[in-house]
Write a protein that holds these residues in place. Sequence first.
Motif, PDB file in Angstrom:
ATOM      1  N   GLN A  76      -5.919  -6.044   1.557  1.00  0.00           N
ATOM      2  CA  GLN A  76      -6.273  -5.158   0.436  1.00  0.00           C
ATOM      3  C   GLN A  76      -7.782  -5.051   0.257  1.00  0.00           C
ATOM      4  O   GLN A  76      -8.306  -3.990  -0.062  1.00  0.00           O
ATOM      5  N   ASN A  92      -5.247   2.219  10.387  1.00  0.00           N
ATOM      6  CA  ASN A  92      -4.182   2.446   9.424  1.00  0.00           C
ATOM      7  C   ASN A  92      -4.177   3.931   9.061  1.00  0.00           C
ATOM      8  O   ASN A  92      -5.214   4.482   8.701  1.00  0.00           O
ATOM      9  N   THR A  95      10.003  -8.533   8.848  1.00  0.00           N
ATOM     10  CA  THR A  95       9.420  -7.215   8.615  1.00  0.00           C
ATOM     11  C   THR A  95      10.433  -6.153   9.030  1.00  0.00           C
ATOM     12  O   THR A  95      11.525  -6.483   9.494  1.00  0.00           O
ATOM     13  N   ARG A 116       3.357   1.718   5.387  1.00  0.00           N
ATOM     14  CA  ARG A 116       2.069   1.111   4.984  1.00  0.00           C
ATOM     15  C   ARG A 116       0.945   1.365   5.975  1.00  0.00           C
ATOM     16  O   ARG A 116      -0.224   1.262   5.619  1.00  0.00           O
TER      17      ARG A 116
HETATM   18  O1  UT7 Z   1     -10.153  -2.830  11.596  1.00  0.00           O
HETATM   19  C1  UT7 Z   1      -9.982  -3.112  10.247  1.00  0.00           C
HETATM   20  C2  UT7 Z   1      -8.729  -3.921  10.214  1.00  0.00           C
HETATM   21  N1  UT7 Z   1      -8.000  -3.996   9.018  1.00  0.00           N
HETATM   22  C3  UT7 Z   1      -7.474  -2.980   8.314  1.00  0.00           C
HETATM   23  O2  UT7 Z   1      -7.715  -1.824   8.462  1.00  0.00           O
HETATM   24  C4  UT7 Z   1      -6.479  -3.416   7.273  1.00  0.00           C
HETATM   25  C5  UT7 Z   1      -6.636  -2.720   5.968  1.00  0.00           C
HETATM   26  N2  UT7 Z   1      -5.532  -3.062   5.114  1.00  0.00           N
HETATM   27  C6  UT7 Z   1      -4.284  -2.559   5.285  1.00  0.00           C
HETATM   28  O3  UT7 Z   1      -4.083  -1.776   6.197  1.00  0.00           O
HETATM   29  C7  UT7 Z   1      -3.198  -2.956   4.309  1.00  0.00           C
HETATM   30  O4  UT7 Z   1      -3.749  -3.747   3.283  1.00  0.00           O
HETATM   31  C8  UT7 Z   1      -2.027  -3.694   4.991  1.00  0.00           C
HETATM   32  C9  UT7 Z   1      -1.252  -2.754   5.872  1.00  0.00           C
HETATM   33  C10 UT7 Z   1      -2.538  -4.874   5.810  1.00  0.00           C
HETATM   34  C11 UT7 Z   1      -1.048  -4.234   3.941  1.00  0.00           C
HETATM   35  O5  UT7 Z   1      -0.604  -3.172   3.124  1.00  0.00           O
HETATM   36  P1  UT7 Z   1      -0.625  -3.333   1.533  1.00  0.00           P
HETATM   37  O6  UT7 Z   1      -0.066  -2.091   1.000  1.00  0.00           O
HETATM   38  O7  UT7 Z   1      -2.032  -3.686   1.137  1.00  0.00           O
HETATM   39  O8  UT7 Z   1       0.379  -4.523   1.308  1.00  0.00           O
HETATM   40  P2  UT7 Z   1       0.129  -5.905   0.570  1.00  0.00           P
HETATM   41  O9  UT7 Z   1      -0.735  -6.801   1.351  1.00  0.00           O
HETATM   42  O10 UT7 Z   1      -0.219  -5.623  -0.858  1.00  0.00           O
HETATM   43  O11 UT7 Z   1       1.594  -6.511   0.576  1.00  0.00           O
HETATM   44  C12 UT7 Z   1       2.655  -5.926  -0.183  1.00  0.00           C
HETATM   45  C13 UT7 Z   1       3.914  -6.734   0.036  1.00  0.00           C
HETATM   46  C14 UT7 Z   1       3.710  -8.243  -0.145  1.00  0.00           C
HETATM   47  O12 UT7 Z   1       4.883  -8.757  -0.739  1.00  0.00           O
HETATM   48  P3  UT7 Z   1       4.919  -9.138  -2.309  1.00  0.00           P
HETATM   49  O13 UT7 Z   1       3.868 -10.177  -2.474  1.00  0.00           O
HETATM   50  O14 UT7 Z   1       4.574  -7.858  -3.014  1.00  0.00           O
HETATM   51  O15 UT7 Z   1       6.324  -9.602  -2.506  1.00  0.00           O
HETATM   52  C15 UT7 Z   1       3.601  -8.767   1.256  1.00  0.00           C
HETATM   53  O16 UT7 Z   1       4.019 -10.117   1.374  1.00  0.00           O
HETATM   54  O17 UT7 Z   1       4.351  -6.572   1.377  1.00  0.00           O
HETATM   55  C16 UT7 Z   1       4.547  -7.863   1.988  1.00  0.00           C
HETATM   56  N3  UT7 Z   1       4.267  -7.757   3.414  1.00  0.00           N
HETATM   57  C17 UT7 Z   1       5.185  -7.335   4.309  1.00  0.00           C
HETATM   58  N4  UT7 Z   1       6.465  -6.948   4.179  1.00  0.00           N
HETATM   59  C18 UT7 Z   1       7.108  -6.566   5.296  1.00  0.00           C
HETATM   60  C19 UT7 Z   1       3.103  -8.000   4.061  1.00  0.00           C
HETATM   61  N5  UT7 Z   1       3.237  -7.764   5.369  1.00  0.00           N
HETATM   62  C20 UT7 Z   1       4.517  -7.344   5.537  1.00  0.00           C
HETATM   63  C21 UT7 Z   1       5.253  -6.935   6.673  1.00  0.00           C
HETATM   64  N6  UT7 Z   1       6.525  -6.562   6.493  1.00  0.00           N
HETATM   65  N7  UT7 Z   1       4.694  -6.894   7.905  1.00  0.00           N
END
Ligand code: UT7
Length: 326
Positions: free
Chosen positions: A219, A256, A29, A37
Amino acid sequence: MIESHIIGTGSYLPEKILTNNDLASMVDTNDEWIVSRTGIKQRHIAGENELNADMAYQAAQKAIESAHIQAQDISMIIVATTTPDYTFPSVAACVQAKLGAKCPAFDMQAVCSGFVYAMSTAHQFIQSGSMKHILVIGSEKMSSILDWKDRRTCILFGDGAGAVVLGAKPNIDASVSNTPHRGILSSYLMAQGQHKDILYADGGVASTQSAGVIHMNGQEVFKHAVTKMSAAINQALKKAGLTKDAIDWLVPHQANQRIIDSLGKKMKLESDRVISCVANHANTSAASIPLALDYAAQSSQFKEGDLLCFVAIGGGLTWGACLLRW
Ligand code: UT7
């Protein structure tokens, strides 16, 4: 008519700070991804021998001090937590012993919505006339249920505790109106267990005899978050006979920054009316609202008569909102 006023706040964050750059040396990361994000820059992590109850106690002591009461004056302790130190006794019972308070004490488990659930519960006890000072704590050691190899979750959470003392005050205008004018005005709580698989820890006393680690479909949780939290606020406003333009301060669950911003926009609130400290301590689950509240209260942001709105969503799914006139 008896009103429930916040008469003291306190918080505690462990000494150890884990930055995004620190995490980048543990999983694939980087600071830019995490900040863009989530808005998170760092999180606090409890010491190896630091228990949830130790953090809760620190926050509680500060809240009691700011309320200008003694531990002996507390009539009940409720700790909102998902990460208790033991299967039993509860964190609340451990805090009660540390404080030397003489009162009932119990934990409340509604994950990130725990503090809103606990405030609403405490309000019922105060309104019934049976309790005078209720210590409501949100305290979490999320670091103990993280998979430190899973970059999708380990970057999101942190440890900490926040507390308030809710005090009973008679409503002097009770003869004119049967609703509170200050303190907690209304709350709305909801749960939908059918969504349990989008955010859960895969352990438990009766299933695996271990605490497990967090799994999340980020998501999906994101999609539910803004819709459900804004709906909860509208329900709480309706119960209080108010509309959203009455809200002075939004004190949302700190998960977030993108969710916080979207919610603020939906409620038509300027960003300086939305309390945010997620950058500093990440998602501390049930501790996040009282941490944000204490942060804002310490910097004297709230004026007497301001309408505050607490709102949260968490695993379960559970969600809820609570309106309080400062
Ligand atoms: O109390 C309630 C608790 N939960 C929440 O509030 C979470 C709500 N959700 C979120 O905050 C967001 O969905 C996240 C921050 C968890 C993730 O953000 P996103 O914009 O939905 O990212 P994503 O899951 O669509 O992932 C996008 C890309 C993926 O790569 P590919 O498949 O596009 O190549 C992930 O593998 O980012 C990748 N990814 C990362 N990259 C770098 C996922 N985690 C990380 C990371 N560092 N830590």
